[in-house]
Scaffold this motif. Structure first.
Motif, short mmCIF file in Angstrom:
data_model
loop_
_atom_site.label_atom_id
_atom_site.label_comp_id
_atom_site.label_asym_id
_atom_site.label_seq_id
_atom_site.Cartn_x
_atom_site.Cartn_y
_atom_site.Cartn_z
N LYS A 127 -0.77 33.61 13.02
CA LYS A 127 -1.53 33.10 14.16
C LYS A 127 -2.21 31.79 13.81
O LYS A 127 -2.20 30.84 14.60
CB LYS A 127 -2.56 34.12 14.62
N ALA A 128 -2.79 31.70 12.62
CA ALA A 128 -3.45 30.47 12.19
C ALA A 128 -2.44 29.33 12.08
O ALA A 128 -2.72 28.20 12.50
CB ALA A 128 -4.15 30.69 10.86
N ALA A 129 -1.26 29.61 11.56
CA ALA A 129 -0.22 28.59 11.45
C ALA A 129 0.24 28.13 12.82
O ALA A 129 0.45 26.93 13.05
CB ALA A 129 0.96 29.13 10.64
N GLU A 130 0.37 29.04 13.75
CA GLU A 130 0.77 28.69 15.11
C GLU A 130 -0.29 27.82 15.78
O GLU A 130 0.03 26.84 16.47
CB GLU A 130 1.02 29.95 15.94
N ASP A 131 -1.56 28.14 15.56
CA ASP A 131 -2.65 27.33 16.12
C ASP A 131 -2.63 25.91 15.56
O ASP A 131 -2.81 24.93 16.30
CB ASP A 131 -4.01 27.98 15.84
N LYS A 132 -2.40 25.78 14.26
CA LYS A 132 -2.32 24.45 13.64
C LYS A 132 -1.15 23.66 14.21
O LYS A 132 -1.26 22.45 14.45
CB LYS A 132 -2.16 24.58 12.12
N LYS A 133 -0.04 24.34 14.42
CA LYS A 133 1.14 23.66 14.96
C LYS A 133 0.87 23.16 16.37
O LYS A 133 1.23 22.03 16.71
CB LYS A 133 2.32 24.63 14.95
N GLN A 134 0.24 23.98 17.19
CA GLN A 134 -0.08 23.57 18.56
C GLN A 134 -1.01 22.37 18.57
O GLN A 134 -0.86 21.46 19.38
CB GLN A 134 -0.70 24.74 19.34
N GLU A 135 -1.99 22.36 17.67
CA GLU A 135 -2.93 21.24 17.59
C GLU A 135 -2.19 19.97 17.16
O GLU A 135 -2.43 18.89 17.72
CB GLU A 135 -4.04 21.57 16.58
N LEU A 136 -1.28 20.06 16.22
CA LEU A 136 -0.51 18.92 15.76
C LEU A 136 0.37 18.37 16.89
O LEU A 136 0.44 17.15 17.10
CB LEU A 136 0.35 19.32 14.56
N VAL A 137 1.01 19.26 17.63
CA VAL A 137 1.86 18.84 18.75
C VAL A 137 1.02 18.12 19.80
O VAL A 137 1.43 17.09 20.35
CB VAL A 137 2.60 20.05 19.36
N ARG A 138 -0.17 18.63 20.08
CA ARG A 138 -1.05 18.00 21.06
C ARG A 138 -1.42 16.59 20.61
O ARG A 138 -1.35 15.64 21.40
CB ARG A 138 -2.31 18.84 21.26
N LYS A 139 -1.78 16.42 19.34
CA LYS A 139 -2.14 15.11 18.82
C LYS A 139 -0.96 14.14 18.88
O LYS A 139 -1.11 12.96 19.23
CB LYS A 139 -2.62 15.22 17.37
N MET A 140 0.23 14.63 18.55
CA MET A 140 1.41 13.77 18.59
C MET A 140 1.71 13.31 20.01
O MET A 140 2.09 12.16 20.23
CB MET A 140 2.62 14.50 17.99
N ARG A 141 1.54 14.20 20.98
CA ARG A 141 1.78 13.83 22.38
C ARG A 141 0.77 12.79 22.85
O ARG A 141 1.11 11.88 23.59
CB ARG A 141 1.72 15.07 23.27
N GLU A 142 -0.49 12.95 22.42
CA GLU A 142 -1.51 11.98 22.80
C GLU A 142 -1.17 10.60 22.21
O GLU A 142 -1.31 9.59 22.89
CB GLU A 142 -2.89 12.43 22.31
N ARG A 143 -0.74 10.57 20.96
CA ARG A 143 -0.38 9.30 20.32
C ARG A 143 0.83 8.67 21.01
O ARG A 143 0.89 7.45 21.20
CB ARG A 143 -0.09 9.51 18.84
N ALA A 144 1.80 9.51 21.37
CA ALA A 144 3.00 8.99 22.03
C ALA A 144 2.63 8.42 23.40
O ALA A 144 3.13 7.37 23.80
CB ALA A 144 4.04 10.09 22.17
N ALA A 145 1.74 9.08 24.11
CA ALA A 145 1.31 8.58 25.42
C ALA A 145 0.54 7.28 25.26
O ALA A 145 0.71 6.34 26.05
CB ALA A 145 0.45 9.63 26.12
N GLY A 146 -0.26 7.15 24.23
CA GLY A 146 -0.99 5.93 23.95
C GLY A 146 -0.06 4.80 23.55
O GLY A 146 -0.25 3.65 23.92
N ALA A 147 0.98 5.11 22.79
CA ALA A 147 1.94 4.10 22.34
C ALA A 147 2.77 3.59 23.52
O ALA A 147 3.15 2.42 23.55
CB ALA A 147 2.85 4.67 21.27
N GLU A 148 3.05 4.42 24.49
CA GLU A 148 3.81 4.00 25.68
C GLU A 148 2.96 3.09 26.56
O GLU A 148 3.47 2.14 27.15
CB GLU A 148 4.27 5.21 26.48
N ALA A 149 1.68 3.34 26.64
CA ALA A 149 0.80 2.54 27.49
C ALA A 149 0.52 1.18 26.87
O ALA A 149 0.41 0.18 27.58
CB ALA A 149 -0.51 3.29 27.73
N ALA A 150 0.43 1.08 25.56
CA ALA A 150 0.10 -0.18 24.89
C ALA A 150 1.16 -1.26 25.11
O ALA A 150 0.82 -2.38 25.48
CB ALA A 150 -0.13 0.07 23.41
N PRO A 151 2.45 -1.04 24.91
CA PRO A 151 3.44 -2.11 25.14
C PRO A 151 3.48 -2.55 26.60
O PRO A 151 3.73 -3.71 26.89
CB PRO A 151 4.76 -1.48 24.73
N ALA A 152 3.22 -1.68 27.52
CA ALA A 152 3.23 -2.05 28.94
C ALA A 152 2.14 -3.05 29.24
O ALA A 152 2.30 -3.94 30.06
CB ALA A 152 3.07 -0.80 29.80
#
Length: 67
Positions: A35-60
């Motif tokens: 359960k702890a490993a799954e929670d860490k994975k979900q947090e990492l995925v959330r951070k990666m999505r936020e960074r990807a969304a930020g990276a898409e907005a910056a070049p525009a």
């Protein structure tokens, strides 16, 4: 003929089938680790999505400034 006392098959109910980890005493702790490993994975995925969304907005924003 006397009743056989050596054959105790079926006496005492059924037992739960245990995995190797549970037989070695690591059943509930292993579940908590998963359960702890799954929670860490979900947090990492959330951070990666936020960074990807930020990276898409910056070049525009940079593109119109070059024209």
């Amino acid at each position: 003929m006397a009743k056989s006392r050596n054959n105790l098959l079926g006496v005492g109910g059924q037992r739960k089938k245990l995995s190797r980890a549970e037989q070695q005493g690591a059943g509930p702790a292993r579940d908590n680790d998963r359960k702890a490993a799954e929670d860490k994975k979900q947090e990492l995925v959330r951070k990666m999505r936020e960074r990807a969304a930020g990276a898409e907005a910056a070049p525009a924003q940079d593109a119109p400034a070059e024209s």
